[in-house]
Design an enzyme around this catalytic site. Sequence first.
Site, mmCIF file in Angstrom:
data_model
loop_
_atom_site.group_PDB
_atom_site.id
_atom_site.type_symbol
_atom_site.label_atom_id
_atom_site.label_comp_id
_atom_site.label_asym_id
_atom_site.label_seq_id
_atom_site.Cartn_x
_atom_site.Cartn_y
_atom_site.Cartn_z
ATOM 1 C CD GLU A 1 -2.198 1.364 2.875
ATOM 2 O OE1 GLU A 1 -2.462 2.509 3.301
ATOM 3 O OE2 GLU A 1 -2.289 0.333 3.569
ATOM 4 C CG ASP B 1 0.212 7.042 -1.059
ATOM 5 O OD1 ASP B 1 -0.892 7.539 -1.318
ATOM 6 O OD2 ASP B 1 1.151 7.703 -0.565
ATOM 7 C CG ASP C 1 -5.769 1.582 3.206
ATOM 8 O OD1 ASP C 1 -5.614 2.718 2.722
ATOM 9 O OD2 ASP C 1 -5.926 1.371 4.423
ATOM 10 C CD GLU D 1 -3.263 4.431 -1.391
ATOM 11 O OE1 GLU D 1 -3.300 5.650 -1.616
ATOM 12 O OE2 GLU D 1 -3.012 3.946 -0.257
#
Length: 234
Positions: free
Chosen positions: A39, A43, A112, A115
């Site tokens: 994650e 991101d 989440d 990502e």
Amino acid sequence: MQDLSILEERIGYKFADRKLLERAVTHRSFAAQHNERLEFLGDSVLNCVVGYALFQRDKHFTEGDLSRVRANLVCERTLAVIAKQIDVSAFLRMGEGEMKTGGAHRPSITADAMEAIFGAVFAESGFEAAQKVILGLFEPILAAPTAEQLGKDSKTRLQEYLQGRHLPLPQYVVVSVTGAAHAQHFNCECRILSLEITTQGHAASRRSAEQEAATAALEILKNRESTNGRSRHE
């Protein structure tokens, strides 16, 4: 949990190492090997891909504009919408307790997971592969971002709404100011006389109170349009 090959088809990428995708959809309540590191990676990649896409598409955006719009496009809300479109919830691996409390459909968790999926693609095949997956999912949003995603405040959106319909602009009136000089509280009204709309906003600054009143006016207009639309189809 559904077959992960279905998820691969929906994101437009087939993993050589399926374990990477399994980890991307694994919540920390399920196993020690969960998706939080992926994650973090996803991101970073997501911000870069969307930032570059905006840089290429919108030459008139300043640095501040680019930062604001990117933040609105890569936020939890947008990611959760995309996650819902491809039904990421159906593929999540979660602990029984988290599952029972609706964790599989919680926006923070599905965002989440998105990502983490981007991070997994990047980890396996690099930037271009991750970019292709991200742009494939974000293309409809990038092609026609909403006013909120463009970072326009409520007063600007209300003004554009009225101008687009050749209606007079709203009037903002300070109804009252209370409190000591260092802790004032403003009560403002937004008046759209041509539509017989008056809304109020309450905040610690005049600007914020006006924005709150404009937001309330936009909500009324949205509800009216929705009601009128239903009436035309009945």
